[in-house]
Design an enzyme around this catalytic site. Structure first.
Site, PDB file in Angstrom:
ATOM      1  N   ARG B  54     -49.421  10.901 -10.855  1.00  0.00           N
ATOM      2  CA  ARG B  54     -48.624  10.011 -11.706  1.00  0.00           C
ATOM      3  C   ARG B  54     -47.133  10.177 -11.521  1.00  0.00           C
ATOM      4  O   ARG B  54     -46.414   9.229 -11.220  1.00  0.00           O
ATOM      5  CB  ARG B  54     -48.934  10.293 -13.174  1.00  0.00           C
ATOM      6  CG  ARG B  54     -50.205   9.699 -13.583  1.00  0.00           C
ATOM      7  CD  ARG B  54     -50.581  10.168 -14.952  1.00  0.00           C
ATOM      8  NE  ARG B  54     -51.709   9.356 -15.375  1.00  0.00           N
ATOM      9  CZ  ARG B  54     -51.632   8.387 -16.271  1.00  0.00           C
ATOM     10  NH1 ARG B  54     -50.502   8.142 -16.889  1.00  0.00           N
ATOM     11  NH2 ARG B  54     -52.686   7.673 -16.571  1.00  0.00           N
ATOM     12  N   THR B  55     -46.672  11.404 -11.730  1.00  0.00           N
ATOM     13  CA  THR B  55     -45.228  11.633 -11.647  1.00  0.00           C
ATOM     14  C   THR B  55     -44.723  11.343 -10.250  1.00  0.00           C
ATOM     15  O   THR B  55     -43.667  10.747 -10.056  1.00  0.00           O
ATOM     16  CB  THR B  55     -44.898  13.076 -12.072  1.00  0.00           C
ATOM     17  OG1 THR B  55     -45.463  13.303 -13.354  1.00  0.00           O
ATOM     18  CG2 THR B  55     -43.405  13.310 -12.131  1.00  0.00           C
ATOM     19  N   LYS B  82     -48.107  29.329   4.768  1.00  0.00           N
ATOM     20  CA  LYS B  82     -48.055  30.399   5.776  1.00  0.00           C
ATOM     21  C   LYS B  82     -47.129  31.526   5.342  1.00  0.00           C
ATOM     22  O   LYS B  82     -46.839  32.430   6.112  1.00  0.00           O
ATOM     23  CB  LYS B  82     -47.575  29.834   7.122  1.00  0.00           C
ATOM     24  CG  LYS B  82     -48.561  28.892   7.770  1.00  0.00           C
ATOM     25  CD  LYS B  82     -48.023  28.405   9.124  1.00  0.00           C
ATOM     26  CE  LYS B  82     -48.304  26.942   9.340  1.00  0.00           C
ATOM     27  NZ  LYS B  82     -47.144  26.246   9.931  1.00  0.00           N
ATOM     28  N   ARG B 104     -41.398  19.548  -8.087  1.00  0.00           N
ATOM     29  CA  ARG B 104     -42.352  20.046  -9.077  1.00  0.00           C
ATOM     30  C   ARG B 104     -42.873  21.379  -8.560  1.00  0.00           C
ATOM     31  O   ARG B 104     -43.227  21.506  -7.392  1.00  0.00           O
ATOM     32  CB  ARG B 104     -43.513  19.078  -9.254  1.00  0.00           C
ATOM     33  CG  ARG B 104     -44.667  19.760  -9.982  1.00  0.00           C
ATOM     34  CD  ARG B 104     -45.628  18.811 -10.586  1.00  0.00           C
ATOM     35  NE  ARG B 104     -45.028  18.087 -11.689  1.00  0.00           N
ATOM     36  CZ  ARG B 104     -45.752  17.362 -12.546  1.00  0.00           C
ATOM     37  NH1 ARG B 104     -47.061  17.265 -12.404  1.00  0.00           N
ATOM     38  NH2 ARG B 104     -45.151  16.726 -13.523  1.00  0.00           N
ATOM     39  N   HIS B 132     -39.919  19.255 -18.362  1.00  0.00           N
ATOM     40  CA  HIS B 132     -40.227  18.050 -17.599  1.00  0.00           C
ATOM     41  C   HIS B 132     -39.244  16.996 -18.118  1.00  0.00           C
ATOM     42  O   HIS B 132     -39.599  16.119 -18.892  1.00  0.00           O
ATOM     43  CB  HIS B 132     -41.688  17.634 -17.852  1.00  0.00           C
ATOM     44  CG  HIS B 132     -42.184  16.577 -16.915  1.00  0.00           C
ATOM     45  ND1 HIS B 132     -41.371  15.921 -16.021  1.00  0.00           N
ATOM     46  CD2 HIS B 132     -43.428  16.072 -16.734  1.00  0.00           C
ATOM     47  CE1 HIS B 132     -42.088  15.050 -15.330  1.00  0.00           C
ATOM     48  NE2 HIS B 132     -43.339  15.123 -15.741  1.00  0.00           N
TER      49      HIS B 132
END
Ligand SMILES: [Zn+2]
Lengths: 436, 304
Positions: B54-55, B82, B104, B132
């Protein structure tokens, strides 16, 4: 007469003999040969052929005995080595370093103990006393060979960095160590409760979105270990006390005559959790920095004798390790080079007398561990530090001799510092490294 | 202002400016051709270390509507797995000459860490259990559309507040504007927030009384079995929003949810699809708000 040093006119403080007076100290062959205090001056001047150090206006203390440090060797030489660590220690006025066993391999057997001691003898600048692991691999499953490690030179046992989770095993460790008459140093943390938290739990941790560690995680373990110490009669030493609750529990235990001693570190009485704001990984320590209320309680505990010792918990890390997300960065402060000056603030602020401070940093830890240090008695090792109580300096991590530049005190102006440390018969000029 | 890392750090005036700007972008979104050249020639990288369809979609669309060149950094195939450090990853990305980094990350403070270390503008699209910020901005925008003002509104935030960055950002924003905030949830999921004027209710019926806004939070299903609450059945019974409970709030109360919803666990279907639900409007508004944020960050960093 060879290798003699005369320290003249210093203000000598030696809590082991109750000395607080101007006087001279004569060192010969690495030992204290004579301490001549001022009222007895009419005995005449001490004559020497060796080096003369004029300590006019300076203080002379027994070298600091740091009973809680991490030298990182073997296994993590990129963070610190015995060579760099002990140099940094001398600069901080420390002449004996007790190093925790969380090396790689873990110091849980005599071979590792012997390696550390040999390395310290060959490359170290001060005395190194290894602390062995309580359990094999610090895994908390089986007792390590404490007897053999003791024979090899370990002076205490600890799984520092992690608690001994099993209460039964901790009981056995305290019981077993009685045969050796050495302390079990406990890292008090209920890890099921701290649950991978990364800072003190409270309003600030919520605000920063970081998982907190409640004070209760420490207090509960302190309570458990005190109960076990009472049950077994084993010598319990509580490492790095950070909470008000711990202070209260230890105070009560001492009143009841339980065999418990305790230490705290300069950061726990100097800065609060606010230091981690802005996700400052250099202020990330375990146990975490707490609140002003805890600081006050710790100061009170230092004052009334509940807390016996100030240790550094010197925990150097590589810069890249601290240059990470807060929750991923390792815990620890590079403490050797700031601990004493930070602790002197307790004297400047009237919390402790200078004698009490020196006692907590040298004589008492030596006594708890049963090592021959922390005193200026005639005949003892000439480990001492000469201090300018008024010299101000700025903390600059780039000038640390330790490989660990991780300090939350960067840029602080501190008052009072070692200008010279004498250890193993050698004179180490601290100032040439401070740039003073 | 170079970055948007959190609402905590953002002044009331800046928030107002973002919301006003979002208003004009919302008009753009109503046009036939929804694209504007505002940020043509600028490059943005979307760095999603945690999955979020969504975001991520919302940001990507907002970026395209502003005519930016969009890079998506997909983490599972990247060097991060890695063992490359976040510091090295962002330094590499910076070397490509990007103007914006939308991030994020599962670690709280990761956007702050990046913002300190790069010249590009960093936008926090959710960090750990911290903040957020664009979600809170779009929530405020959505409330304002319906209610006209935030001051004095009774706003109930319900559910897993402890782990919700949406809730945190909303608390910071709404308290700056004088809303009356109530937190409702099981005691295990309501954290200590003594610095704010907040009323805490463990009982849902009581907390919903006279609410103007009900913000439902997503229950993270992986929390179940971790001891925060015994079962989803018990959770819904005590803290789920159904029609009966909705009636305890004001008649014109609105229901919000950051999505994706767990129907029947935190919210019943009839509430989610009711007239009072503005859940889909929130999605549309998210686009306008994100456009506004990037537009303003660019403008301000160029004026600096
Ligand atoms: Zn420890």
């Amino acid at each position: 007469m060879h290798n003699s040093i005369l320290i003249k006119n210093g203000h000598i403080i030696d809590p082991s003999q109750g000395i607080d007076s101007i006087g001279d100290i004569l060192i010969e062959d690495r030992k204290i040969k004579e301490v001549r205090l001022q009222p007895n001056k009419r005995q005449g001047e001490v004559k020497v052929k060796g080096q003369i150090i004029n300590a006019d206006g300076l203080y002379v203390f027994p070298g600091i005995v740091d009973m809680h440090a991490h030298l990182r060797e073997p296994g993590f030489e990129y963070k610190e080595t015995i060579k760099t660590g002990t140099m940094a220690a001398l600069k901080g006025g420390i002449t004996s370093v007790c190093c925790m066993p969380n090396t790689n391999p873990v110091n849980d057997n005599r071979t590792v103990t012997e390696f550390i001691l040999k390395k310290a003898y060959a490359e170290g600048s001060c005395y190194v006393y290894p602390i062995g692991a309580i359990t094999k691999g610090q895994k908390g499953e089986e007792l390590a060979e404490m007897g053999l490690m003791y024979e090899a030179g370990c002076i205490a046992f600890s799984d520092d960095g992690r608690p001994v989770v099993s209460t039964l095993l901790m009981r056995r460790a305290l019981e077993y160590s009685k045969a050796l008459n050495v302390p079990i140093i406990s890292h008090c943390e209920d890890i099921s409760l701290s649950d991978s938290g990364t800072m003190n739990e409270g309003s600030l941790s919520t605000k920063m979105g970081l998982k907190g560690i409640t004070y209760a995680a420490e207090d509960i373990m302190v309570a458990r270990d005190i109960i076990l110490s009472e049950l077994t009669g084993g010598k319990l030493h509580i490492a790095h006390v950070s909470t008000e609750g711990s202070v209260r529990l230890i105070r009560e235990a001492k009143k009841r005559g339980i065999n418990v001693t305790a230490e705290t570190c300069p950061h726990y009485f100097t800065i609060t959790e606010d230091a981690v704001a802005n996700y400052n990984t250099n202020a990330k320590v375990n146990p975490p920095l707490r609140t002003q209320r805890d600081i006050e309680a710790i100061k009170e505990g230092l004052k009334d004798g509940t807390i016996d010792v100030i240790a550094t918990d010197h925990a150097p890390h590589h810069g890249d390790e601290k240059l990470q997300e807060f929750d991923k960065a390792p815990s620890g402060i590079s403490g050797f080079e700031t601990a004493f000056s930070l602790s002197l603030k307790l004297v400047h602020d009237g919390v402790l007398s200078i004698s009490q401070l020196i006692e907590k940093m040298s004589y008492t830890p030596a006594r708890i561990l049963g090592i021959n240090a922390g005193t200026l008695k005639v005949g003892s090792q000439a480990d001492l530090t000469i201090v300018d109580m008024n010299k101000e300096f700025k903390v600059e991590a780039t000038k640390f001799l330790s490989k660990g530049k991780n300090t939350p005190f960067e840029g602080w102006i501190l008052k009072g510092t070692s200008v010279m440390t004498i250890c193993r018969g050698k004179v180490f000029d601290c100032q040439s490294f401070i740039g003073g | 202002m170079k970055d948007l890392v959190g609402i905590k750090e953002l002044s009331k005036d800046k928030i107002k400016l973002i919301l006003d700007t979002a208003s004009s972008f919302k008009d753009v979104l109503k046009r036939d051709i929804k694209k504007v050249p505002a940020l043509r020639g600028k490059t943005v990288v979307n760095l999603f270390f945690e999955p979020s369809t969504r975001t991520k979609t919302s940001f990507e669309l907002a970026e395209k509507r502003l005519s930016m060149d969009v890079l998506n950094f997909s983490v599972p195939t990247s060097s991060v797995v890695k063992g490359e450090s976040l510091f090295d990853t962002i330094k590499t990305i910076e070397a490509y000459g990007v103007d914006f980094i939308v991030i994020r990350h599962s670690s709280s403070g990761a956007p702050h860490f990046i913002a300190r270390n790069v010249d590009a503008s960093v936008i926090n699209a959710g960090d750990g259990i911290n903040e957020h910020p664009t979600q809170a901005l779009l929530d405020a925008f959505s409330i304002l559309e319906r209610k006209g003002s935030l001051k004095g509104l009774n706003i109930a935030i319900v559910g897993d507040i402890l782990h919700s960055r949406v809730a945190k950002s909303n608390i910071y924003l709404l308290s700056k504007f004088g809303a009356n905030i109530r937190l409702i949830g099981p005691p295990t999921l309501v954290p200590e927030m003594t610095d704010y004027h907040i009323d805490v209710f463990y009982e849902m019926d009581e907390g919903l009384k006279d609410a103007d806004v009900i913000m439902m939070l997503r229950i993270q299903m992986e929390r179940q079995g971790k001891g925060f609450f015994p079962s989803t059945l018990e959770y819904f019974k005590n803290w789920g929003l159904d029609m009966r409970r909705l009636k305890l709030a004001k008649k014109d109360a609105i229901v919000m949810h950051p999505g994706p919803m767990n129907r029947g666990i935190e919210i019943s279907s009839d509430v989610a699809d009711s007239e009072q639900s503005i859940i889909l409007e929130q999605v549309t508004n998210g686009l306008a708000v994100r456009m506004a944020v990037m537009y303003l960050l660019k403008k301000e960093s160029e004026n600096a």
